[in-house]
Design a protein around this motif. Structure first.
Motif, PDB file in Angstrom:
ATOM      1  N   UNK A  24       0.961  -1.306   0.134  1.00 31.99           N
ATOM      2  CA  UNK A  24      -0.064  -0.370  -0.179  1.00 31.99           C
ATOM      3  C   UNK A  24       0.793   1.443   0.073  1.00 31.99           C
ATOM      4  N   UNK A  25       1.760   0.459   0.578  1.00 27.22           N
ATOM      5  CA  UNK A  25       2.670   2.867   0.717  1.00 27.22           C
ATOM      6  C   UNK A  25       4.891   2.194   0.928  1.00 27.22           C
ATOM      7  N   UNK A  26       5.323   2.829  -0.209  1.00 23.70           N
ATOM      8  CA  UNK A  26       6.729   2.570   0.257  1.00 23.70           C
ATOM      9  C   UNK A  26       7.307   4.155   0.077  1.00 23.70           C
ATOM     10  N   UNK A  27       7.903   4.404   1.271  1.00 23.03           N
ATOM     11  CA  UNK A  27       8.713   5.211   1.498  1.00 23.03           C
ATOM     12  C   UNK A  27      10.471   5.141   1.093  1.00 23.03           C
ATOM     13  N   UNK A  28      11.449   5.865   0.473  1.00 25.28           N
ATOM     14  CA  UNK A  28      12.263   5.843  -0.272  1.00 25.28           C
ATOM     15  C   UNK A  28      13.393   6.770   0.190  1.00 25.28           C
ATOM     16  N   UNK A  29      14.251   6.796   0.274  1.00 18.90           N
ATOM     17  CA  UNK A  29      15.398   7.807   1.010  1.00 18.90           C
ATOM     18  C   UNK A  29      16.105   6.928  -0.283  1.00 18.90           C
ATOM     19  N   UNK A  30      16.629   7.575  -1.384  1.00 19.93           N
ATOM     20  CA  UNK A  30      18.048   7.249  -2.266  1.00 19.93           C
ATOM     21  C   UNK A  30      19.098   8.408  -2.348  1.00 19.93           C
ATOM     22  N   UNK A  31      20.564   7.792  -2.759  1.00 19.56           N
ATOM     23  CA  UNK A  31      21.591   8.622  -1.937  1.00 19.56           C
ATOM     24  C   UNK A  31      22.284   8.822  -3.065  1.00 19.56           C
ATOM     25  N   UNK A  32      21.878   7.922  -4.350  1.00 17.87           N
ATOM     26  CA  UNK A  32      23.864   7.978  -5.408  1.00 17.87           C
ATOM     27  C   UNK A  32      23.176   8.247  -7.295  1.00 17.87           C
ATOM     28  N   UNK A  33      22.207   8.964  -7.591  1.00 24.30           N
ATOM     29  CA  UNK A  33      21.702   9.281  -8.187  1.00 24.30           C
ATOM     30  C   UNK A  33      22.841  10.588  -8.838  1.00 24.30           C
ATOM     31  N   UNK A  34      23.556  10.577 -10.256  1.00 23.34           N
ATOM     32  CA  UNK A  34      23.939  11.801 -10.432  1.00 23.34           C
ATOM     33  C   UNK A  34      24.308  13.397  -9.311  1.00 23.34           C
ATOM     34  N   UNK A  35      22.297  13.434  -9.280  1.00 25.56           N
ATOM     35  CA  UNK A  35      22.126  14.652  -8.517  1.00 25.56           C
ATOM     36  C   UNK A  35      21.039  14.402  -7.154  1.00 25.56           C
ATOM     37  N   UNK A  36      21.076  13.216  -7.076  1.00 27.73           N
ATOM     38  CA  UNK A  36      20.149  13.226  -5.942  1.00 27.73           C
ATOM     39  C   UNK A  36      18.889  13.278  -5.590  1.00 27.73           C
ATOM     40  N   UNK A  37      18.094  13.774  -7.039  1.00 25.32           N
ATOM     41  CA  UNK A  37      16.921  13.639  -7.308  1.00 25.32           C
ATOM     42  C   UNK A  37      16.051  13.055  -7.716  1.00 25.32           C
ATOM     43  N   UNK A  38      15.203  12.877  -7.768  1.00 25.33           N
ATOM     44  CA  UNK A  38      13.947  11.450  -7.971  1.00 25.33           C
ATOM     45  C   UNK A  38      13.643  11.018  -9.536  1.00 25.33           C
ATOM     46  N   UNK A  39      14.084  12.171 -10.146  1.00 31.00           N
ATOM     47  CA  UNK A  39      14.409  13.149 -11.658  1.00 31.00           C
ATOM     48  C   UNK A  39      15.298  11.459 -12.604  1.00 31.00           C
ATOM     49  N   UNK A  40      16.244  11.283 -11.797  1.00 32.15           N
ATOM     50  CA  UNK A  40      17.395  10.480 -12.092  1.00 32.15           C
ATOM     51  C   UNK A  40      17.402   9.149 -12.978  1.00 32.15           C
ATOM     52  N   UNK A  41      17.937   9.112 -14.103  1.00 36.01           N
ATOM     53  CA  UNK A  41      16.973   7.962 -14.170  1.00 36.01           C
ATOM     54  C   UNK A  41      17.371   6.366 -13.504  1.00 36.01           C
ATOM     55  N   UNK A  42      19.175   6.041 -12.379  1.00 34.16           N
ATOM     56  CA  UNK A  42      19.028   4.573 -12.020  1.00 34.16           C
ATOM     57  C   UNK A  42      17.447   4.771 -10.997  1.00 34.16           C
ATOM     58  N   UNK A  43      17.247   5.920 -10.831  1.00 31.79           N
ATOM     59  CA  UNK A  43      16.684   6.718  -9.433  1.00 31.79           C
ATOM     60  C   UNK A  43      14.971   5.907 -10.057  1.00 31.79           C
ATOM     61  N   UNK A  44      14.562   7.049 -11.363  1.00 31.21           N
ATOM     62  CA  UNK A  44      13.248   6.472 -11.873  1.00 31.21           C
ATOM     63  C   UNK A  44      13.259   4.979 -12.579  1.00 31.21           C
ATOM     64  N   UNK A  45      14.605   4.496 -13.106  1.00 30.48           N
ATOM     65  CA  UNK A  45      13.977   3.178 -13.710  1.00 30.48           C
ATOM     66  C   UNK A  45      13.834   2.090 -12.581  1.00 30.48           C
ATOM     67  N   UNK A  46      13.761   2.288 -11.000  1.00 31.75           N
ATOM     68  CA  UNK A  46      13.502   1.617  -9.827  1.00 31.75           C
ATOM     69  C   UNK A  46      12.236   1.954  -9.426  1.00 31.75           C
ATOM     70  N   UNK A  47      12.119   3.399  -9.376  1.00 38.84           N
ATOM     71  CA  UNK A  47      10.656   4.197  -9.271  1.00 38.84           C
ATOM     72  C   UNK A  47       9.432   3.042 -10.490  1.00 38.84           C
ATOM     73  N   UNK A  48       9.853   3.089 -11.859  1.00 39.78           N
ATOM     74  CA  UNK A  48       8.701   2.304 -12.695  1.00 39.78           C
ATOM     75  C   UNK A  48       8.722   1.139 -12.732  1.00 39.78           C
ATOM     76  N   UNK A  49       9.901   0.451 -12.327  1.00 36.11           N
ATOM     77  CA  UNK A  49       9.457  -0.768 -11.896  1.00 36.11           C
ATOM     78  C   UNK A  49       8.576  -0.731 -10.553  1.00 36.11           C
ATOM     79  N   UNK A  50       8.927  -0.557  -9.612  1.00 38.38           N
ATOM     80  CA  UNK A  50       7.319  -0.679  -8.139  1.00 38.38           C
ATOM     81  C   UNK A  50       6.318  -0.392  -9.282  1.00 38.38           C
ATOM     82  N   UNK A  51       6.167   0.808  -9.874  1.00 37.22           N
ATOM     83  CA  UNK A  51       4.317   1.083 -10.474  1.00 37.22           C
ATOM     84  C   UNK A  51       4.119   0.184 -11.004  1.00 37.22           C
TER      85      UNK A  51
END
Length: 227
Positions: free
Chosen positions: A178-205
């Motif tokens: 029902x809910x996932x809260x994630x901190x992330x640490x190693x994208x190029x700018x540490x923003x959720x739009x970064x490719x590896x982070x966005x890719x993980x979010x897309x898989x989760x969705x």
């Protein structure tokens, strides 16, 4: 550094949000432990209630989120923490609650173990599986995310594993989440739009049907996915 040094840590948020935090905490005085306790206030907008939920706490540190979740009504919490010293404090802070299960391991995709880079200074919440120059390294056991999802059947997941989130196979999650809260640490700018982070979010969705929400209000390094 005494393991049994009981300190009542100050909480800078609204005390009515954190009735559990009036209880004493076992913390290390020369460390970031008090910071991690105060950090829990960032979760309030997403966890106003966790009544009856089963919470998987990845990167449990000294037990702050585990106790937060139980104070918010969680039925059970499974706390996963690989660092030996942090795990001692996690145990001390949660041992009186039989609904909190503790696993000393790093979450991964297999049982092969992983090198763990230790911050030997104040930042006891910043140990990482990323190679970190100059840090002591130890080998820690791992437990597969897939196994924890299948056995514990979480309805809520909190992940704060200092970059390890980018290596996990998030496709093993259940549609019951029902809910996932994630901190992330190693994208190029540490923003959720970064490719590896966005890719993980897309898989989760795609796997769970959860929808990405805006980053948590304390900055761009964390986001929530909700129904």
């Amino acid at each position: 550094m005494a393991v049994r040094n009981v300190v009542r840590a100050p909480y800078r948020g609204d005390p009515t949000d954190m009735t559990d935090y009036n209880r004493p905490w076992y913390i290390r005085e020369d460390s970031t432990d008090t910071f991690t306790i105060n950090e829990m206030q960032i979760y309030n907008p997403y966890c106003s209630t966790l009544e009856g939920e089963r919470v998987l706490d990845l990167g449990a540190n000294i037990g702050t989120f585990a106790r937060f979740a139980r104070a918010k009504g969680a039925a059970a919490v499974c706390s996963v923490e690989p660092d030996e010293e942090n795990f001692k404090y996690l145990t001390l802070n949660t041992q009186d609650d039989p609904q909190i299960t503790r696993i000393r391991a790093a979450v991964a995709n297999d049982y092969n173990g992983v090198d763990f880079y230790i911050n030997s200074k104040r930042g006891k919440n910043t140990h990482t599986t990323f190679a970190y120059r100059g840090r002591p390294v130890v080998r820690v056991p791992t437990v597969p995310l897939k196994e924890m999802v299948e056995n514990f059947k979480p309805t809520v997941i909190k992940s704060d594993i200092e970059g390890g989130e980018l290596f996990l196979d998030w496709s093993v999650l259940s549609s019951d989440l029902k809910l996932l809260i994630m901190e992330f640490h190693k994208g190029p700018s540490h923003r959720w739009e970064d490719e590896p982070i966005a890719r993980a979010a897309a898989v989760i969705e795609q796997t769970t049907g959860l929808k990405l929400k805006k980053p948590l209000h304390h900055g761009p390094k964390a986001f929530a996915m909700m129904t």
